[in-house]
Design an enzyme around this catalytic site. Structure first.
Site, PDB file in Angstrom:
ATOM      1  N   LYS A  74      13.151   3.670   0.928  1.00 28.44           N
ATOM      2  CA  LYS A  74      12.358   2.939   1.931  1.00 28.44           C
ATOM      3  C   LYS A  74      13.004   1.584   2.192  1.00 28.44           C
ATOM      4  O   LYS A  74      13.430   0.911   1.243  1.00 28.44           O
ATOM      5  CB  LYS A  74      10.932   2.770   1.395  1.00 28.44           C
ATOM      6  CG  LYS A  74       9.946   2.169   2.383  1.00 28.44           C
ATOM      7  CD  LYS A  74       8.546   2.085   1.767  1.00 28.44           C
ATOM      8  CE  LYS A  74       7.507   1.544   2.731  1.00 28.44           C
ATOM      9  NZ  LYS A  74       6.149   1.497   2.127  1.00 28.44           N
ATOM     10  N   SER A 149       2.576   3.658   4.989  1.00 27.91           N
ATOM     11  CA  SER A 149       3.704   3.081   5.702  1.00 27.91           C
ATOM     12  C   SER A 149       5.054   3.716   5.360  1.00 27.91           C
ATOM     13  O   SER A 149       6.015   3.548   6.096  1.00 27.91           O
ATOM     14  CB  SER A 149       3.797   1.586   5.377  1.00 27.91           C
ATOM     15  OG  SER A 149       4.038   1.400   3.985  1.00 27.91           O
ATOM     16  N   SER A 173       0.332   3.913   0.732  1.00 27.54           N
ATOM     17  CA  SER A 173       1.531   4.200   1.534  1.00 27.54           C
ATOM     18  C   SER A 173       2.505   5.213   0.955  1.00 27.54           C
ATOM     19  O   SER A 173       3.459   5.586   1.629  1.00 27.54           O
ATOM     20  CB  SER A 173       2.294   2.914   1.808  1.00 27.54           C
ATOM     21  OG  SER A 173       1.682   2.236   2.851  1.00 27.54           O
TER      22      SER A 173
END
Ligand code: GLN
Length: 486
Positions: A74, A149, A173
């Protein structure tokens, strides 16, 4: 292929690390123009690192545990020499001068970086639509969001664009996108994994964790990333057990609590509810005992979170002032104008909304009514969990009240978007480990996720329950036949 199988094939020389990496890079070329899971693909570095692994293997050296495992990271985890953007214009050209602790551990363990994945800007969102660089699509239905997210990491794992990935989870997330994309997502206990080099959103809630195809792979990754780090003062100094070793210990006698308040929610989709209750029955058939549990304050988690997380974010994001980091607006006459224009132009609207809410909640005159009150409710939520764990070993809920929603469906309505995390947020507020495991599909063929929440540092038990459920339910076998994954 899972990590254990890959390790076997690599050691036998059946497949080289270069071949495996090339396979994933080819997959990325094939599907990522549609999905946009990656912000940057680091092919050259990946192939060079794979060659090193192959050399070490042919020289007969001992290979580290994740040798040649191609991963996606990420883009809010700092990677030295490679851009770390947090999907924000503010950090569009930011190259971290250091490596995050978790990624450093992964590279030491032989893993290979395929690239950095898309996220909601500064990890604020539940759909990966607030990224300044365009949204990511759900591999099961590209008209839908992958969740967020960490939507890029979830989509990359689901579509076979990497073997596994890392995300971060402040309010859900990792688990919510895992559930939307039909993969396994684990949020460890707060402090189990170092946050050093994770760009801070809400420091008392943020944790890094893995996205994988299987629970066993989740255990493999946790084995490597967990453990004390002197550079993060909130990182716990506890022995890291071998999380793989106990995956198959029997579940007989284990007590699983179904949180009543979660199943009584108006917004809970009937198909999600049925699928999760069926999963509970599967666990019962494996010898676990089901117990109904009441956590009175569980549902208040969301209101509590949306005071605490923005408050911490408003403090953490104060460093982006056009001077110390990132984007600087042109043409301002004064320092004050330069700072405010840089922030107005560099941050997207969701990030600005959070900063405004947080600044307001922390301001003199309001701090007692909002921030302090939220901290008090947080304590009550913690106590609810502590009471529950006096009676049961693991708690069970749906991960998300619905399956993946359509792109744009909640973009105009922040409150509707916030509700996507109704069931995941309480574990963050209490610092507890929690995992999302695929447990079925709705009528449109979209994946449904089961959430298991454990007591502090009880990841081994969580993984054990999740693993045996996965083996029994065989969702994984079905899930690879997804509509996108031909
Ligand atoms: N969706 C939640 C939020 O927008 C959680 C985000 C996260 O876990 N990083 O704050």
């Amino acid at each position: 292929m899972d990590i254990a199988e890959w390790r076997r094939q690599l050691q036998k020389g059946e497949v080289s690390a270069r071949e495996l990496t090339e396979t994933y890079l080819a997959r990325i070329s094939e599907v990522d123009s549609t999905l946009h899971a990656y912000l940057e693909v680091t092919s050259k570095r990946a192939l060079a690192d794979a060659d090193q692994i192959d050399l070490a293997r042919s020289a007969g050296e001992d290979l580290p545990p994740l040798a040649g495992v191609p991963l996606a990271i990420k883009d809010n985890l700092c990677t030295k020499g490679i851009r770390t953007t947090c999907s924000s214009k503010m950090l569009e050209n930011f190259i971290a001068p250091y490596e995050s602790s978790v990624t450093e551990r992964l590279w030491k363990a032989g893993a290979i970086l395929l690239g950095k994945t898309n996220l909601d800007e500064f990890a604020m969102g539940s759909s990966t639509e607030t990224s300044a660089f365009g949204s990511t699509s759900n591999p099961w239905d590209i008209s839908r969001v992958p969740g967020g997210s960490s939507g890029g990491s979830a989509a990359a794992v689901a579509s076979g664009e990497c073997l596994a990935a890392l995300g971060s989870d402040t309010g859900g997330s990792i688990r919510q996108p895992a559930s939307f994309c039909g993969v396994v997502g684990l949020k460890p206990t707060y402090g189990r994994v170092s946050r050093w080099g994770l760009v801070a959103f809400a420091s008392s809630l943020d944790q890094v964790g893995p996205f994988t195809r299987s629970v066993a792979d989740s255990a493999e990754l946790l084995n490597v990333i967990a453990g004390h780090d002197p550079r993060d003062s909130t990182c716990l100094n506890h022995i890291v057990p071998d999380y793989r070793a106990t995956l198959n210990e029997p579940l007989k006698g284990l007590r699983i609590g179904l949180i009543r308040q979660c199943f009584e929610q108006d917004g809970l989709d009937a198909e999600v509810k049925d699928s999760v209750l069926a999963a509970a029955n599967t666990l019962q058939s494996l010898g676990a005992e089901l117990v109904e549990i009441s956590c009175e304050r569980f549902i208040d988690g969301i209101a509590t979170y949306y005071v605490i997380a923005p408050s911490e974010a408003s403090a953490n994001l104060a460093r982006y002032d056009g001077v110390k980091y990132g984007y600087r607006a042109e043409g301002a006459e004064t320092l004050g104008d330069m700072t405010s224009s840089s922030r107005a132009e560099g941050f997207g609207s969701e990030v600005q909304r959070r900063i405004l809410i947080g600044t307001y909640a922390l301001s003199a005159g309001y701090v007692d009514a909002y921030y302090k009150k939220a901290q008090q409710v947080r304590t009550l939520i913690r106590r609810d969990f502590a009471k529950a764990f006096d009676v049961v070993d693991v708690l069970l809920t749906p991960t998300s009240p619905t399956t993946a929603f359509k792109s744009g469906e909640h973009s105009e309505d922040p409150l509707a978007m916030y509700l996507a995390d109704l069931l995941t947020i309480p574990a963050n507020l209490a610092g507890l480990p929690a995992i999302s495991v695929p447990c079925g599909f709705d009528k449109s063929g979209l994946p449904i996720g089961l959430q298991l929440i454990g007591n502090v540092l009880d990841e081994a038990r969580l993984l054990r329950v999740a693993h045996q459920f996965e083996q029994q339910a065989e969702i994984r076998e079905n899930s690879v036949k997804g509509p996108f994954i031909k």
